[in-house]
Design an enzyme around this catalytic site. Structure first.
Site, PDB file in Angstrom:
ATOM      1  N   TYR A  11     -17.820  12.535   8.256  1.00 37.98           N
ATOM      2  CA  TYR A  11     -16.962  13.724   8.105  1.00 37.98           C
ATOM      3  C   TYR A  11     -15.746  13.679   9.044  1.00 37.98           C
ATOM      4  CZ  TYR A  11     -15.799  18.731   8.616  1.00 37.98           C
ATOM      5  OH  TYR A  11     -15.163  19.933   8.713  1.00 37.98           O
ATOM      6  N   ALA A  73     -19.802   6.767  15.199  1.00 42.26           N
ATOM      7  CA  ALA A  73     -21.129   6.529  14.625  1.00 42.26           C
ATOM      8  C   ALA A  73     -22.226   7.009  15.565  1.00 42.26           C
ATOM      9  CB  ALA A  73     -21.305   5.036  14.344  1.00 42.26           C
ATOM     10  N   TYR A 140     -30.197  15.183  21.798  1.00 43.74           N
ATOM     11  CA  TYR A 140     -28.873  14.820  21.276  1.00 43.74           C
ATOM     12  C   TYR A 140     -27.815  14.940  22.368  1.00 43.74           C
ATOM     13  CZ  TYR A 140     -24.415  15.419  18.867  1.00 43.74           C
ATOM     14  OH  TYR A 140     -23.100  15.322  18.493  1.00 43.74           O
ATOM     15  N   ARG A 280     -32.760  30.671  15.595  1.00 44.83           N
ATOM     16  CA  ARG A 280     -33.077  29.245  15.522  1.00 44.83           C
ATOM     17  C   ARG A 280     -33.257  28.752  16.950  1.00 44.83           C
ATOM     18  NH1 ARG A 280     -28.631  25.345  12.734  1.00 44.83           N
ATOM     19  NH2 ARG A 280     -27.494  25.822  14.662  1.00 44.83           N
ATOM     20  N   ASP A 283     -30.454  27.813  20.105  1.00 41.53           N
ATOM     21  CA  ASP A 283     -29.087  28.302  19.878  1.00 41.53           C
ATOM     22  C   ASP A 283     -28.633  29.230  21.006  1.00 41.53           C
ATOM     23  OD1 ASP A 283     -28.193  27.094  17.573  1.00 41.53           O
ATOM     24  OD2 ASP A 283     -28.840  28.706  16.244  1.00 41.53           O
TER      25      ASP A 283
HETATM   26  N1  UDP Z   1     -26.286  29.456  11.434  1.00 41.51           N
HETATM   27  C1  UDP Z   1     -26.881  30.445  10.660  1.00 41.51           C
HETATM   28  N2  UDP Z   1     -27.412  30.106   9.450  1.00 41.51           N
HETATM   29  C2  UDP Z   1     -27.377  28.821   8.976  1.00 41.51           C
HETATM   30  C3  UDP Z   1     -26.753  27.820   9.752  1.00 41.51           C
HETATM   31  C4  UDP Z   1     -26.221  28.180  10.985  1.00 41.51           C
HETATM   32  O1  UDP Z   1     -26.941  31.607  11.054  1.00 41.51           O
HETATM   33  O2  UDP Z   1     -27.898  28.570   7.866  1.00 41.51           O
HETATM   34  C5  UDP Z   1     -25.689  29.807  12.735  1.00 41.51           C
HETATM   35  C6  UDP Z   1     -26.280  29.044  13.902  1.00 41.51           C
HETATM   36  O3  UDP Z   1     -27.380  29.752  14.435  1.00 41.51           O
HETATM   37  C7  UDP Z   1     -25.095  28.970  14.870  1.00 41.51           C
HETATM   38  C8  UDP Z   1     -23.880  28.966  13.955  1.00 41.51           C
HETATM   39  O4  UDP Z   1     -24.337  29.437  12.685  1.00 41.51           O
HETATM   40  O5  UDP Z   1     -25.042  30.125  15.653  1.00 41.51           O
HETATM   41  C9  UDP Z   1     -23.267  27.585  13.783  1.00 41.51           C
HETATM   42  O6  UDP Z   1     -24.311  26.689  13.423  1.00 41.51           O
HETATM   43  P1  UDP Z   1     -24.025  25.197  12.986  1.00 41.51           P
HETATM   44  O7  UDP Z   1     -25.370  24.584  12.648  1.00 41.51           O
HETATM   45  O8  UDP Z   1     -22.981  25.178  11.925  1.00 41.51           O
HETATM   46  O9  UDP Z   1     -23.395  24.515  14.262  1.00 41.51           O
HETATM   47  P2  UDP Z   1     -23.936  24.410  15.787  1.00 41.51           P
HETATM   48  O10 UDP Z   1     -23.328  25.576  16.515  1.00 41.51           O
HETATM   49  O11 UDP Z   1     -25.427  24.432  15.746  1.00 41.51           O
HETATM   50  O12 UDP Z   1     -23.375  23.107  16.247  1.00 41.51           O
END
Ligand code: UDP
Length: 326
Positions: A11, A73, A140, A280, A283
């Site tokens: 991407y 990568a 990660y 999740r 987060d």
């Molecule tokens: N998020 C959400 N629902 C989803 C995917 C992501 O509410 O199906 C929320 C997630 O908890 C975070 C934000 O959206 O607060 C961005 O998530 P993403 O996975 O896009 O990127 P990250 O911040 O994890 O790198």
């Protein structure tokens, strides 16, 4: 420059490759196509290979007379890194160190590295600057920070010039509609909301509505993928031998999950079905970058400064490519 881009079929990598070629750099992509897409790379520019095939890489560096490497990568799914850390240490660290040794054999000492906001963990103070302590909370982030440390040692000992660019939430798609975001499985917020708007998914699940934020949902700093690509090129062009660049890349403004959903509804004119779910794991409530350092030092400036323009470019891609690159 003769540039090798690892992960250039992915991407962010594909957007960088397009920009480097447009700006006249002789650019080659090295990608395993495990997650990358052949169609994301201009014809004749793709070399299919894995990072663990060091003989292949040696051969490419020699044949293409490469003088700089941009290393995208990597595996980048936080949840998976917790379940399968070995996969992340092997690819993101061991394979990267082997790549660095290939470069040393060929006297290539100009390197741009994809790092991440995940190297910071959950800092208390916002925005996150380059002075914020890096305390990653998942494998990660740890693997990316490990490579940052290795590069600092290489810069000191071997006079390498490198840039570690820490992306916040990469999003959007190229305005010409030819390349965009297509992950399998998709886990990122903006494409998932767009899929819900298109009816490709029943709803978007909001991960947590009880965060200490104005509307209870997580706040993130969404940065357009083309603005990220520009930052790579600026760093590449300005790097001097022995120089260490560390830059955070965001727009310096956060948007909540609910604000992003509202932006998608406005841009698409469609209603997005919502399901409120639990948090999740892992987060942090808020992650917002300060990118003042790269703005001051390299003159970088994001063109996409609001969520609506970012979402509009993503919508443009998904609408034209409902099955992604397939
Ligand atoms: N998020 C959400 N629902 C989803 C995917 C992501 O509410 O199906 C929320 C997630 O908890 C975070 C934000 O959206 O607060 C961005 O998530 P993403 O996975 O896009 O990127 P990250 O911040 O994890 O790198």
């Amino acid at each position: 420059m003769q540039i090798l881009v690892t992960g250039g079929a992915g991407y962010i990598g594909s957007h960088a490759v397009k920009l480097f070629l447009e700006r006249g750099h002789d650019t080659w992509v090295y990608d395993s196509l495990i997650y990358g897409h052949r169609a994301a790379v201009p014809a004749g520019r793709l070399i299919v290979g894995d990072l663990n095939e060091t003989h292949r890489i040696d051969q490419v560096l020699l044949e293409k007379r490469i003088d700089a490497v941009v290393h995208f990568a990597a595996f980048a799914a936080v949840g998976e890194s917790v379940q399968q850390p070995a996969k992340y240490w092997q690819n993101n660290v061991v394979n990267t160190l082997n790549l660095l040794e290939c470069l040393r054999r060929h006297n290539i000492s100009r390197f741009v590295f994809s790092s991440t906001a995940a190297t910071f963990g959950t800092p208390e103070q916002m925005p996150i600057t380059e002075a914020t302590p890096q305390r990653p909370i998942n494998p990660y982030g740890v693997t990316k920070l490990t490579v940052e440390h290795a590069l600092a040692d290489y810069a000191r000992a071997y006079n390498w010039g490198f840039a570690a660019l820490r992306y916040f939430n990469a999003s959007g798609a190229h305005p010409d509609g030819t390349i965009g975001e297509d992950h399998t499985p998709e886990t990122h917020l903006i494409p998932l909301i767009i899929y819900a708007a298109m009816g490709k998914r029943p709803h978007i699940e909001i991960f947590g509505t009880d965060y200490p934020t104005p509307d209870g949902t997580c706040v993130r700093d969404y940065i357009h993928v083309c603005d990220l690509a520009e930052a790579h090129l600026l760093a590449l062009e300005k790097l001097q031998p022995g120089q260490q660049m560390h830059y955070n890349l965001g727009i310096g403004r956060g948007y909540s999950v609910r604000e992003v959903i509202a932006a998608v509804e406005e841009v698409t004119g469609k209603t997005v079905p919502i399901k409120e779910g639990p948090r999740r794991a892992g987060d942090p409530p808020v992650l917002v970058a300060s990118s003042e350092k790269i703005q001051k030092e390299l003159g970088w400036k994001p063109c996409y400064m609001d969520i609506k323009s970012i979402v509009a470019s993503a919508w443009n891609w998904h609408r034209a490519h409902p099955k992604g690159y397939k």
